[in-house]
Design an enzyme around this catalytic site. Structure first.
Site, PDB file in Angstrom:
ATOM      1  N   HIS A   1      12.929 -12.405   3.741  1.00  7.03           N
ATOM      2  CA  HIS A   1      13.712 -12.688   4.950  1.00  7.03           C
ATOM      3  C   HIS A   1      15.167 -12.332   4.632  1.00  7.03           C
ATOM      4  O   HIS A   1      15.488 -11.170   4.483  1.00  7.03           O
ATOM      5  CB  HIS A   1      13.488 -14.167   5.314  1.00  7.03           C
ATOM      6  CG  HIS A   1      13.959 -14.587   6.679  1.00  7.03           C
ATOM      7  ND1 HIS A   1      14.362 -13.711   7.642  1.00  7.03           N
ATOM      8  CD2 HIS A   1      14.072 -15.820   7.243  1.00  7.03           C
ATOM      9  CE1 HIS A   1      14.715 -14.370   8.724  1.00  7.03           C
ATOM     10  NE2 HIS A   1      14.548 -15.663   8.514  1.00  7.03           N
TER      11      HIS A   1
ATOM     12  N   HIS B   1       8.942  -4.532   9.641  1.00  4.57           N
ATOM     13  CA  HIS B   1       9.362  -5.742  10.344  1.00  4.57           C
ATOM     14  C   HIS B   1       8.165  -6.272  11.115  1.00  4.57           C
ATOM     15  O   HIS B   1       7.366  -5.486  11.630  1.00  4.57           O
ATOM     16  CB  HIS B   1      10.507  -5.415  11.315  1.00  4.57           C
ATOM     17  CG  HIS B   1      11.263  -6.609  11.767  1.00  4.57           C
ATOM     18  ND1 HIS B   1      10.825  -7.403  12.804  1.00  4.57           N
ATOM     19  CD2 HIS B   1      12.396  -7.167  11.301  1.00  4.57           C
ATOM     20  CE1 HIS B   1      11.678  -8.388  12.959  1.00  4.57           C
ATOM     21  NE2 HIS B   1      12.637  -8.288  12.057  1.00  4.57           N
TER      22      HIS B   1
ATOM     23  N   ASP C   1      18.330  -4.927   7.199  1.00  2.68           N
ATOM     24  CA  ASP C   1      18.795  -5.117   5.826  1.00  2.68           C
ATOM     25  C   ASP C   1      18.920  -3.824   5.036  1.00  2.68           C
ATOM     26  O   ASP C   1      19.425  -3.839   3.919  1.00  2.68           O
ATOM     27  CB  ASP C   1      17.847  -6.066   5.086  1.00  2.68           C
ATOM     28  CG  ASP C   1      18.039  -7.485   5.561  1.00  2.68           C
ATOM     29  OD1 ASP C   1      19.191  -7.858   5.800  1.00  2.68           O
ATOM     30  OD2 ASP C   1      17.045  -8.210   5.695  1.00  2.68           O
TER      31      ASP C   1
HETATM   32  N1  ACO Z   1       6.858  -0.992   2.200  1.00  3.50           N
HETATM   33  C1  ACO Z   1       5.597  -0.474   2.085  1.00  3.50           C
HETATM   34  N2  ACO Z   1       4.548  -0.869   2.819  1.00  3.50           N
HETATM   35  C2  ACO Z   1       4.774  -1.873   3.703  1.00  3.50           C
HETATM   36  C3  ACO Z   1       6.055  -2.452   3.883  1.00  3.50           C
HETATM   37  C4  ACO Z   1       7.109  -1.973   3.094  1.00  3.50           C
HETATM   38  N3  ACO Z   1       8.338  -2.483   3.209  1.00  3.50           N
HETATM   39  N4  ACO Z   1       5.978  -3.411   4.827  1.00  3.50           N
HETATM   40  C5  ACO Z   1       4.693  -3.426   5.220  1.00  3.50           C
HETATM   41  N5  ACO Z   1       3.973  -2.492   4.555  1.00  3.50           N
HETATM   42  C6  ACO Z   1       2.556  -2.166   4.747  1.00  3.50           C
HETATM   43  C7  ACO Z   1       1.672  -3.277   4.226  1.00  3.50           C
HETATM   44  O1  ACO Z   1       1.342  -3.078   2.873  1.00  3.50           O
HETATM   45  C8  ACO Z   1       0.468  -3.147   5.138  1.00  3.50           C
HETATM   46  O2  ACO Z   1      -0.282  -2.022   4.712  1.00  3.50           O
HETATM   47  P1  ACO Z   1      -1.904  -2.039   4.812  1.00  3.50           P
HETATM   48  O3  ACO Z   1      -2.182  -2.114   6.287  1.00  3.50           O
HETATM   49  O4  ACO Z   1      -2.314  -0.788   4.152  1.00  3.50           O
HETATM   50  O5  ACO Z   1      -2.323  -3.291   4.086  1.00  3.50           O
HETATM   51  C9  ACO Z   1       1.105  -2.788   6.490  1.00  3.50           C
HETATM   52  O6  ACO Z   1       2.317  -2.098   6.163  1.00  3.50           O
HETATM   53  C10 ACO Z   1       1.381  -3.994   7.379  1.00  3.50           C
HETATM   54  O7  ACO Z   1       2.256  -4.876   6.678  1.00  3.50           O
HETATM   55  P2  ACO Z   1       2.256  -6.456   6.746  1.00  3.50           P
HETATM   56  O8  ACO Z   1       2.640  -6.993   5.406  1.00  3.50           O
HETATM   57  O9  ACO Z   1       0.974  -6.925   7.350  1.00  3.50           O
HETATM   58  O10 ACO Z   1       3.415  -6.705   7.803  1.00  3.50           O
HETATM   59  P3  ACO Z   1       4.112  -8.091   8.097  1.00  3.50           P
HETATM   60  O11 ACO Z   1       4.490  -8.074   9.518  1.00  3.50           O
HETATM   61  O12 ACO Z   1       3.302  -9.240   7.616  1.00  3.50           O
HETATM   62  O13 ACO Z   1       5.415  -8.033   7.153  1.00  3.50           O
HETATM   63  C11 ACO Z   1       7.629  -7.771   6.398  1.00  3.50           C
HETATM   64  C12 ACO Z   1       6.692  -7.804   7.604  1.00  3.50           C
HETATM   65  C13 ACO Z   1       7.498  -9.089   5.602  1.00  3.50           C
HETATM   66  C14 ACO Z   1       9.082  -7.655   6.883  1.00  3.50           C
HETATM   67  C15 ACO Z   1       7.242  -6.570   5.502  1.00  3.50           C
HETATM   68  O14 ACO Z   1       7.371  -5.364   6.226  1.00  3.50           O
HETATM   69  C16 ACO Z   1       8.070  -6.516   4.221  1.00  3.50           C
HETATM   70  O15 ACO Z   1       7.735  -7.202   3.249  1.00  3.50           O
HETATM   71  N6  ACO Z   1       9.164  -5.672   4.204  1.00  3.50           N
HETATM   72  C17 ACO Z   1      10.022  -5.604   3.049  1.00  3.50           C
HETATM   73  C18 ACO Z   1      10.960  -6.809   3.027  1.00  3.50           C
HETATM   74  C19 ACO Z   1      12.059  -6.715   4.060  1.00  3.50           C
HETATM   75  O16 ACO Z   1      12.691  -5.690   4.230  1.00  3.50           O
HETATM   76  N7  ACO Z   1      12.294  -7.847   4.751  1.00  3.50           N
HETATM   77  C20 ACO Z   1      13.340  -7.979   5.748  1.00  3.50           C
HETATM   78  C21 ACO Z   1      12.767  -8.178   7.100  1.00  3.50           C
HETATM   79  S1  ACO Z   1      14.056  -8.210   8.300  1.00  3.50           S
HETATM   80  C22 ACO Z   1      14.681  -9.767   8.168  1.00  3.50           C
HETATM   81  O17 ACO Z   1      14.045 -10.721   7.764  1.00  3.50           O
HETATM   82  C23 ACO Z   1      16.039  -9.941   8.599  1.00  3.50           C
END
Ligand code: ACO
Length: 440
Positions: A275, A314, A370
């Site tokens: 987050h 996201h 971010d």
């Molecule tokens: N890099 C690579 N692959 C990713 C990423 C990423 N940053 N984010 C998601 N994926 C992939 C997952 O591995 C998944 O792949 P699969 O379908 O093959 O298993 C698919 O995309 C769906 O991802 P989920 O984890 O189900 O998405 P969720 O909505 O639960 O997660 C989150 C969202 C937590 C923001 C995620 O994208 C992440 O961890 N990003 C990196 C951290 C980040 O930048 N956070 C800031 C968010 S903005 C904020 O809070 C202000």
């Protein structure tokens, strides 16, 4: 009932149920059914009734809110109906905070009064300084912020009268006013610097820069470009509907905790690397990549699932995060003052490669807020540990607006999710002497 209903047929029993559908302002604003309407769907009299199972609240609306609208498919963000792009361009953080809290842009007099009230509450009780002094020299500023926020509730015990509008307004002003001071004092403590007191002649962000970076000069003069850049960054981070930390604020607030305690809980949620901690992780990642020509190798490792690309993806945006677009522009202005960050080239290359790669596009992974904010914060002189703190300051307005809305909403109750129990059936307690034999 009319057509605004849903008919559900339970194939286990052959029975049909008609339940109403609730609507938001327009189609993209959402429609839902009451989850409790599912409870009448049973296979027998002693059946608990059907629930919806939704770990991580992927598709559950926990509130009807009028504060912020996000359309993740089209990359739209609006506060109280106003596009984020217009607010970032024309508003100030304090005006935006007023808008979030009270639903309307302030009139000239209202803005003047609001600004004066905030400015006159920026000082901290001197005992808070003693409290801060108790932290180790290397304590994380976000840990100090969370700790001191919680402690503030003991300084303002009347804050627990959360049903009193006047009391609530007072705490709202105190919190928005004191957050930059708490944040700056935490930073100064970690640097071993004396605390710099607020300067009430400066703007909200100008004063924050003063409390952070003032040294021996009699009067600190913030650089207008950096002061404005921080204003824009604060506007962009002010609210984002039912995100993890806001849900924590509403959840804790639903138990009628005072706003300082609830806000400390919300800030704790924001501390997490998924987050508010993500911008620091982006910087760490860019440093680890080290050079633009090493980006393809890094992306290949992301695609094997070794780690995630921080600052990408996201839960709601399945398109370019509109805040990331604005931040990219702010970055250019800041670098005009501070000099260009060597990490920018790596970030641009990373974005270029990822947006041309089917792995990311097919999963709708785009840069989020971010991705560029950390590079700007670093160029402005903030250490990485301060990044979640810089997020928590402006998000205070959003947390409080959502808390206020929750308290006034007659449909809200104490947050208490259900579970599907998946454990053992009834078992007989075995005395210690019999347990080994039983296991064998
Ligand atoms: N890099 C690579 N692959 C990713 C990423 C990423 N940053 N984010 C998601 N994926 C992939 C997952 O591995 C998944 O792949 P699969 O379908 O093959 O298993 C698919 O995309 C769906 O991802 P989920 O984890 O189900 O998405 P969720 O909505 O639960 O997660 C989150 C969202 C937590 C923001 C995620 O994208 C992440 O961890 N990003 C990196 C951290 C980040 O930048 N956070 C800031 C968010 S903005 C904020 O809070 C202000």
């Amino acid at each position: 009932m009319g057509s605004d209903t849903l008919t559900i047929t339970d194939n286990r029993t052959g029975k049909s149920y008609v339940i109403p559908v609730l609507y938001g302002t327009y189609a993209a604003a959402g429609a839902a059914i009451w989850a409790t309407d599912l409870r009448q769907i049973k296979v027998s009299e002693d059946d608990f009734g059907l629930m919806s199972y939704d770990p991580g609240f992927m598709n559950t609306a926990a509130a009807r809110s009028r504060v912020t609208f996000v359309d993740g498919e089209r990359g739209i963000l609006r506060y109280r109906g106003y596009p984020i792009e217009q607010l970032a361009e024309q508003s100030t953080y304090l005006e935006t905070a007023y808008l979030l809290l009270y639903g309307e842009l302030p009139l000239r007099e209202q803005l003047k009064e609001w600004t004066e009230e905030i400015i006159h509450h920026t000082m901290l009780h001197e005992s808070i300084k003693k409290f801060l002094d108790g932290f180790h020299y290397d304590a994380h500023p976000m840990g100090m912020l969370i700790g001191t926020l919680g402690a503030l509730s003991t300084f303002y015990p009347e804050a627990r009268h959360i049903h009193d509008l006047v009391v609530r307004r007072k705490q709202t002003i105190r919190l928005i006013a004191k957050m930059p001071t708490l944040a700056a004092f935490a930073y100064r403590h970690s640097r071993g610097l004396p605390y710099a007191y607020p300067d009430n002649d400066l703007s909200y962000t100008g004063n924050f820069l003063n409390m952070l970076f003032k040294t021996t000069e009699l009067r600190y003069t913030p650089h207008p470009v950096l002061e404005r850049a921080l204003n824009v960054l604060f506007i962009l981070h002010a609210d984002h509907e039912q995100n993890c930390s806001t849900s924590a604020m509403r959840g804790i607030g639903s138990a009628h905790a005072d706003p300082y305690s609830a806000l400390a809980g919300a800030a704790a949620a924001l501390y997490g690397p998924l987050h508010g901690g993500a911008s620091g992780e982006v910087l760490r990642m860019l440093g680890e990549i080290g050079a633009p020509n090493r980006v393809p190798g890094y992306v290949a490792r992301v695609k094997t699932g070794e780690f995630k690309l921080m600052g990408f993806g996201h839960r709601v945006y399945k398109n370019y995060d509109p805040r990331a677009r604005i931040i990219k522009k702010v970055a250019e202005e800041v670098f005009g003052v501070t000099g260009i960050s060597p990490l920018l080239e790596i970030a641009l290359e990373l974005e270029r490669l990822a947006l041309a790669d089917d792995y990311f596009t097919s999963r709708q992974l785009y840069p989020n807020v971010d991705f560029y904010s950390g590079i700007i914060y670093q160029a402005m002189g903030f250490p990485v540990e301060m990044f979640p703190v810089l997020f928590a300051i402006p998000r205070t307005a959003g947390w409080l607006a959502q808390w206020e809305e929750m308290l006034q909403d007659p449909e809200q109750k104490i947050s208490r999710p259900r579970q599907i129990y998946d454990g053992d059936d009834l078992r007989e307690y075995a005395p210690l002497s019999r347990r080994g034999a039983q296991a064998a």
